[in-house]
Design an enzyme around this catalytic site. Structure first.
Site, mmCIF file in Angstrom:
data_model
loop_
_atom_site.group_PDB
_atom_site.id
_atom_site.type_symbol
_atom_site.label_atom_id
_atom_site.label_comp_id
_atom_site.label_asym_id
_atom_site.label_seq_id
_atom_site.Cartn_x
_atom_site.Cartn_y
_atom_site.Cartn_z
ATOM 1 N N ALA A 241 4.618 1.432 7.966
ATOM 2 C CA ALA A 241 5.529 0.345 8.367
ATOM 3 C C ALA A 241 4.960 -0.475 9.513
ATOM 4 O O ALA A 241 4.716 0.052 10.599
ATOM 5 C CB ALA A 241 6.877 0.943 8.779
ATOM 6 N N ALA A 242 4.721 -1.754 9.273
ATOM 7 C CA ALA A 242 4.168 -2.644 10.300
ATOM 8 C C ALA A 242 4.178 -4.079 9.789
ATOM 9 O O ALA A 242 4.234 -4.311 8.575
ATOM 10 C CB ALA A 242 2.727 -2.253 10.638
ATOM 11 N N TYR B 212 -2.343 -8.719 16.223
ATOM 12 C CA TYR B 212 -2.195 -7.764 15.126
ATOM 13 C C TYR B 212 -3.189 -6.613 15.291
ATOM 14 O O TYR B 212 -2.816 -5.435 15.291
ATOM 15 C CB TYR B 212 -2.403 -8.472 13.775
ATOM 16 C CG TYR B 212 -2.630 -7.501 12.642
ATOM 17 C CD1 TYR B 212 -1.590 -6.710 12.174
ATOM 18 C CD2 TYR B 212 -3.897 -7.345 12.077
ATOM 19 C CE1 TYR B 212 -1.804 -5.794 11.163
ATOM 20 C CE2 TYR B 212 -4.115 -6.429 11.064
ATOM 21 C CZ TYR B 212 -3.072 -5.653 10.603
ATOM 22 O OH TYR B 212 -3.288 -4.734 9.624
ATOM 23 N N ILE C 126 0.848 -1.207 0.000
ATOM 24 C CA ILE C 126 0.000 0.000 0.000
ATOM 25 C C ILE C 126 0.878 1.249 0.000
ATOM 26 O O ILE C 126 0.583 2.231 -0.683
ATOM 27 C CB ILE C 126 -0.970 -0.020 1.201
ATOM 28 C CG1 ILE C 126 -1.806 -1.318 1.186
ATOM 29 C CG2 ILE C 126 -1.896 1.195 1.160
ATOM 30 C CD1 ILE C 126 -2.592 -1.576 2.461
ATOM 31 N N LYS D 240 10.308 -6.207 4.504
ATOM 32 C CA LYS D 240 9.159 -6.729 3.749
ATOM 33 C C LYS D 240 9.005 -6.006 2.408
ATOM 34 O O LYS D 240 8.514 -6.575 1.447
ATOM 35 C CB LYS D 240 7.854 -6.547 4.536
ATOM 36 C CG LYS D 240 7.859 -7.168 5.920
ATOM 37 C CD LYS D 240 7.650 -8.664 5.867
ATOM 38 C CE LYS D 240 7.696 -9.256 7.266
ATOM 39 N NZ LYS D 240 7.751 -10.709 7.254
ATOM 40 N N ASN E 2 7.383 -4.261 16.949
ATOM 41 C CA ASN E 2 7.501 -3.522 15.680
ATOM 42 C C ASN E 2 6.357 -2.516 15.511
ATOM 43 O O ASN E 2 6.585 -1.352 15.184
ATOM 44 C CB ASN E 2 7.508 -4.509 14.509
ATOM 45 C CG ASN E 2 7.880 -3.841 13.189
ATOM 46 O OD1 ASN E 2 8.786 -3.012 13.149
ATOM 47 N ND2 ASN E 2 7.169 -4.187 12.131
ATOM 48 N N LEU F 255 -6.391 -13.299 -0.588
ATOM 49 C CA LEU F 255 -7.205 -14.106 -1.495
ATOM 50 C C LEU F 255 -6.928 -13.848 -2.985
ATOM 51 O O LEU F 255 -6.685 -14.797 -3.736
ATOM 52 C CB LEU F 255 -8.696 -13.862 -1.191
ATOM 53 C CG LEU F 255 -9.653 -14.655 -2.059
ATOM 54 C CD1 LEU F 255 -9.516 -16.150 -1.820
ATOM 55 C CD2 LEU F 255 -11.099 -14.199 -1.808
#
Ligand code: UFG
Length: 327
Positions: free
Chosen positions: A77-78, A144, A16, A39, A95, A193
């Site tokens: 950022a996560a 999360y 994103i 990531k 994090n 998905l």
């Protein structure tokens, strides 16, 4: 629509984040990307914009904010994997929560007063009704979601005490890709998905559909799929709102329309012209039957309108990227 507002984007090399950075640059913003590339991908952002840093590095972040005369931060950022957060919650709190606190501390040091934060529909846990309003109870069901709630809480106090204003954008199912195929979704491992269905079309390996005994029209889960560029545009509107003196707030980002898993399978088959190989498996732990946003607040208060509200555009763009990546 040119302006040279200076924005720092954390996690700007991720899915994103990179779409948002591209849109910001296209609209004339001056962007500095902070990403530790754990990531994200270097190829997702122009090299001259990228600063390889972890958000825990408070001093370096503050220095970068000062050097770039940063006016606002967009904080992506996560870590994002719900299942992983159930096994290793400590990494999510370190994090996502401690990292955000470090970023906020750097903002205080550099006197940056505005932040747009990536939150999630996971803050609502298993909602009692749909569509989901921003005023529904906050009751996450995994670390999360809890980590995002904790940052929303930090942000309330930073506003009350330090006058740092914030917009928390609670994303529903981010999906799709840059319409020209330059960017797209490349999580490793992939759990989402639409990219999994597209990979199945390419590889012939069947996807498992998690449960078909839900209380929904075809028995599969309903989600609100939002095009990543529409999601990106919500961040830009949020920055303008805050820099223009607007108040802090929390906003859902979804289209307000839900689709079942099998509807997504059909859309993928229509777009690709191929059968999706799939099997039905058991329910995935923690999956709510239906998550659909009430999106009126974002539309009314920030003037947001989705450009790609139809499933076909989302799947077409994701397919364009998946094919290019494969080739
Ligand atoms: N699904 C399958 N098979 C798969 C993968 C997904 O059937 O192999 C189903 C899921 O059960 C769900 C739907 O497809 O019903 C969408 O699943 P995703 O994993 O793509 O997305 P989620 O709705 O589970 O998760 C998203 C975000 C999370 C966020 C969550 C709640 O990716 O970050 O919404 O807001 F926490």
């Amino acid at each position: 629509m040119g302006n040279s507002r200076k924005i720092l984007v954390t996690g700007g090399a991720g899915y994103i984040g990179s779409h948002t950075v591209r849109l910001l640059l296209e609209q004339g913003y001056d962007v500095a990307v902070v990403d530790d590339l754990s990531k994200g991908y270097r190829h997702n952002v122009p090299a001259s914009r990228l600063f390889k840093l972890n958000i825990a590095e408070t001093g370096a972040l503050a220095e970068l904010m000062r050097q770039t005369a940063c006016e606002a931060v967009i904080h992506f950022a996560a870590f994002i994997a719900v299942g992983e957060s159930m096994r290793e919650p400590e990494r999510y709190f370190a994090n996502n929560v401690a990292g955000s606190l470090s970023l906020l501390t750097a903002m205080l040091q550099a006197r940056v007063k505005h932040i747009v934060f990536s939150s999630t529909a996971a803050v609502y846990g298993n909602p009692h009704a749909t569509p989901i309003l921003e005023t529904f109870p906050i009751q996450p069901v995994n670390p999360y979601g809890e980590s995002k709630v904790m940052v929303e809480t930090l942000l309330r106090w930073f506003d009350a005490i330090h006058g740092v204003t914030s917009v928390c954008l609670r994303y529903f199912n981010a999906s799709g890709a840059d319409p020209l195929g330059r960017l797209g979704e490349e999580h490793e491992p992939e759990t989402h998905l639409i990219p999994l269905l597209l990979r199945a079309v390419i590889s012939g390996e069947p996807v498992t559909i998690f449960g078909h005994d839900y209380d929904t029209p075809d028995g599969t889960c309903i989600r609100d799929y939002i095009h990543v560029d529409d999601l990106a545009q919500a961040h830009i509107l949020a920055v303008e709102h805050l820099v223009g003196g607007g108040r802090s707030g929390q906003f859902n980002v979804g289209t307000g329309v839900g689709h079942t898993v099998l509807e997504i399978v059909r859309a993928v088959e229509e777009v690709t012209g191929k059968k999706v190989p799939y099997v039905f498996g058991p329910r995935r732990e923690g999956d709510p039957p239906s998550l659909v946003a009430a999106s009126g607040k974002l539309r009314a208060e920030l003037g947001w309108e989705p450009r790609y509200a139809d499933l076909r555009s989302i799947v077409t763009h994701a397919w364009g990227f998946a094919r290019k990546r494969k080739g």
